[in-house]
Design an enzyme around this catalytic site. Sequence first.
Site, PDB file in Angstrom:
ATOM      1  N   GLU A  30     -13.416  -3.338   1.150  1.00  0.00           N
ATOM      2  CA  GLU A  30     -12.082  -3.924   0.956  1.00  0.00           C
ATOM      3  C   GLU A  30     -12.108  -5.383   1.391  1.00  0.00           C
ATOM      4  O   GLU A  30     -12.493  -5.704   2.509  1.00  0.00           O
ATOM      5  CB  GLU A  30     -11.039  -3.144   1.759  1.00  0.00           C
ATOM      6  CG  GLU A  30      -9.661  -3.769   1.792  1.00  0.00           C
ATOM      7  CD  GLU A  30      -9.062  -3.988   0.408  1.00  0.00           C
ATOM      8  OE1 GLU A  30      -8.427  -5.039   0.187  1.00  0.00           O
ATOM      9  OE2 GLU A  30      -9.223  -3.099  -0.462  1.00  0.00           O
ATOM     10  N   GLN A  78       0.839  -1.193   0.000  1.00  0.00           N
ATOM     11  CA  GLN A  78       0.000   0.000   0.000  1.00  0.00           C
ATOM     12  C   GLN A  78       0.880   1.251   0.000  1.00  0.00           C
ATOM     13  O   GLN A  78       0.578   2.243  -0.676  1.00  0.00           O
ATOM     14  CB  GLN A  78      -0.916   0.000   1.227  1.00  0.00           C
ATOM     15  CG  GLN A  78      -1.964  -1.106   1.226  1.00  0.00           C
ATOM     16  CD  GLN A  78      -3.013  -0.932   0.141  1.00  0.00           C
ATOM     17  OE1 GLN A  78      -3.345   0.176  -0.244  1.00  0.00           O
ATOM     18  NE2 GLN A  78      -3.534  -2.048  -0.346  1.00  0.00           N
ATOM     19  N   GLU A 102     -18.678  -8.127  -4.948  1.00  0.00           N
ATOM     20  CA  GLU A 102     -19.617  -9.088  -5.528  1.00  0.00           C
ATOM     21  C   GLU A 102     -20.550  -9.660  -4.465  1.00  0.00           C
ATOM     22  O   GLU A 102     -21.617 -10.186  -4.800  1.00  0.00           O
ATOM     23  CB  GLU A 102     -18.860 -10.236  -6.196  1.00  0.00           C
ATOM     24  CG  GLU A 102     -18.090  -9.850  -7.449  1.00  0.00           C
ATOM     25  CD  GLU A 102     -16.700  -9.296  -7.169  1.00  0.00           C
ATOM     26  OE1 GLU A 102     -15.954  -9.083  -8.151  1.00  0.00           O
ATOM     27  OE2 GLU A 102     -16.351  -9.065  -5.991  1.00  0.00           O
ATOM     28  N   GLU A 148      -5.024  -8.035 -13.397  1.00  0.00           N
ATOM     29  CA  GLU A 148      -5.650  -8.318 -12.096  1.00  0.00           C
ATOM     30  C   GLU A 148      -7.176  -8.384 -12.178  1.00  0.00           C
ATOM     31  O   GLU A 148      -7.838  -8.759 -11.220  1.00  0.00           O
ATOM     32  CB  GLU A 148      -5.218  -7.309 -11.024  1.00  0.00           C
ATOM     33  CG  GLU A 148      -3.728  -7.357 -10.743  1.00  0.00           C
ATOM     34  CD  GLU A 148      -3.281  -6.343  -9.703  1.00  0.00           C
ATOM     35  OE1 GLU A 148      -4.062  -5.419  -9.384  1.00  0.00           O
ATOM     36  OE2 GLU A 148      -2.158  -6.481  -9.197  1.00  0.00           O
ATOM     37  N   GLU A 169      -9.470   2.570  -7.602  1.00  0.00           N
ATOM     38  CA  GLU A 169      -8.234   2.506  -8.369  1.00  0.00           C
ATOM     39  C   GLU A 169      -8.108   1.069  -8.854  1.00  0.00           C
ATOM     40  O   GLU A 169      -7.415   0.255  -8.249  1.00  0.00           O
ATOM     41  CB  GLU A 169      -7.055   2.930  -7.488  1.00  0.00           C
ATOM     42  CG  GLU A 169      -5.801   3.275  -8.288  1.00  0.00           C
ATOM     43  CD  GLU A 169      -4.833   2.110  -8.364  1.00  0.00           C
ATOM     44  OE1 GLU A 169      -5.126   1.158  -9.130  1.00  0.00           O
ATOM     45  OE2 GLU A 169      -3.808   2.149  -7.681  1.00  0.00           O
ATOM     46  N   SER A 224     -14.720  -6.070 -11.249  1.00  0.00           N
ATOM     47  CA  SER A 224     -15.341  -5.782  -9.957  1.00  0.00           C
ATOM     48  C   SER A 224     -15.867  -4.353  -9.916  1.00  0.00           C
ATOM     49  O   SER A 224     -16.916  -4.082  -9.319  1.00  0.00           O
ATOM     50  CB  SER A 224     -14.333  -6.002  -8.824  1.00  0.00           C
ATOM     51  OG  SER A 224     -13.947  -7.357  -8.756  1.00  0.00           O
ATOM     52  N   ARG A 239       0.097   9.131  -9.121  1.00  0.00           N
ATOM     53  CA  ARG A 239      -1.182   8.437  -8.867  1.00  0.00           C
ATOM     54  C   ARG A 239      -1.972   9.126  -7.767  1.00  0.00           C
ATOM     55  O   ARG A 239      -3.110   9.550  -7.957  1.00  0.00           O
ATOM     56  CB  ARG A 239      -0.898   6.984  -8.482  1.00  0.00           C
ATOM     57  CG  ARG A 239      -2.060   6.233  -7.847  1.00  0.00           C
ATOM     58  CD  ARG A 239      -1.529   4.995  -7.118  1.00  0.00           C
ATOM     59  NE  ARG A 239      -2.586   4.231  -6.469  1.00  0.00           N
ATOM     60  CZ  ARG A 239      -2.991   4.421  -5.220  1.00  0.00           C
ATOM     61  NH1 ARG A 239      -2.470   5.399  -4.484  1.00  0.00           N
ATOM     62  NH2 ARG A 239      -3.941   3.655  -4.697  1.00  0.00           N
ATOM     63  N   GLY A 262     -12.674  -1.531  -3.490  1.00  0.00           N
ATOM     64  CA  GLY A 262     -11.310  -1.981  -3.255  1.00  0.00           C
ATOM     65  C   GLY A 262     -10.537  -0.885  -2.557  1.00  0.00           C
ATOM     66  O   GLY A 262      -9.544  -0.368  -3.064  1.00  0.00           O
TER      67      GLY A 262
END
Length: 533
Positions: A206, A151, A236, A259, A250, A264, A160, A184
């Site tokens: 998360e 992270q 989901e 990924e 992100e 999602s 970013r 996320g």
Amino acid sequence: MEEKLKQREFDLASVADLCSGSSSASPGIARFTVDGLQILQESNRILVNVHIRTVQVFELGSVQSVCMVEEEGSDVGKKTSYSRGVTMQFRNEEDSAAFHSVVKQWKKEGKVQGANIPNGTIVTSKSKFDEKIESSSAKMYFHYYGQLLHQQNMLQDYVRTGTYYAAVIENRADFIGRVVVDVGAGSGILSLFAAQAGAKHVYAVEASEMAEYAQKLIAGNPTLAQRITVIKGKVEDVELPEKADVLISEPMGTLLVNERMLESYVIARDRFLTPSGKMFPAVGRIHMAPFTDEYLFTEIANKALFWQQQNYYGVDLTPLHGTAFQGYFSQPVVDAFDPRLLVAPPMFHVIDFTKIQEEDLYEIDIPLKFIASVGARVHGLACWFDVLFNGSTVPRWLTTAPGSPTTHWYQLRCVLSQPIYVMAGQEITGRLHLIAHNAQSYTIYLTLSAKMWGPGAEQGGILQTSSCKLDLKEPYYRISQPQAYALAQDQQQPHSLLQTQDLHIQSQDLDSEIMQQLSPNSRAHLDSLMQNI
């Protein structure tokens, strides 16, 4: 009792983490979601949010129970191990009995996929995510993003983080008084940005263990924490009490799609976002251009020289040389390269996150067509991406283009084991075909061709074609500073190739541009934030 069996929520007199004891006990709620169980404290802190199949509930008394969560990967038939437990005290015996009846009925009927449960919702044995993603890949993925060092790597990507901050703060009108879902959420930084911009409430979803750290970070910012709820679970699977006006996330990986988190993001859009809601980001573009790089090609080819030894401790290794050679060329190269290596103006493929369907991301087929600006040996296809934050006040792009300030995504190159030769003005055609696989990535199929050049070219057809197959999941991380390649005599034009893109942010200093466009208060706040991360 019959009415109680239809309940989806049960008020709890007290609930506490088994590890932390009664000192942290407080009133709470036990809530049945679509196919899972949530147990929350009155502060909206979620202690349990799991599939009903992984929960065991034991009665300790007439109004006391303990809920134990099975550890991921527990083998059937072996002794069950538990990852955590929560103690619950119901308000009365009737509530306790009804709760346990619902759990038993749910587990009984949940054995049949799609069976109805007492509250009228549907149980599926696996979530949509679990059905399409290999469990070992998912486990490693969530383990990776559950670590603070990774992270931190993303937080310290100031292009970013700074662009996200600018996109949110300069578009306060899209956030003030709105409900936001952070898809996320990771460390929770974007949720905190949204709260700073005036969001009414933010749901930070998360799935990894990072949710615990996000809860701690958010709690440490109390003026914002009262408007943020951290929910541990996959988008989901989780249920939210209200629809969202804004989705922020992100979800980008290398080549934008690695990924498979974009899926999602789209699922979250369909489940949570109001019809008129906004997405940050809203659009993504994959940019592509043929490149020449003799140094890179030689470096990869030389890796296989080991297998050309005919007397390695008396063993002839050459039978495996061809396989090793192709194996090295099956790895996409991730690094930062000099934009002067491009031999044609780039083209791009648009993915509109507000409209695309999840299934459309399972297979992405991009026809390629370029006009060479210089004569060169083409070694493959260079790729990068950008995303648009289509704010009502200040639309803003985040770019990973070569020549722009480097991000943790870098750029990606697909290298051909058989280069093709082109001359200035020659047409290069081909196809970039991406097929998703269950290890949360894509298989890349690339073909590049060059047409005959000169008189009679139209009748001559294709002169050269080269193809390769690569696994986006297994790249070669060749992270280094861009090399100062000398321009050949006929390479006077490529330096301006990137000017054909309609980016709001080009190869100037992105950090400086962001800071200049922020208000003085925002600049000071961002400086303070970055120093404290």
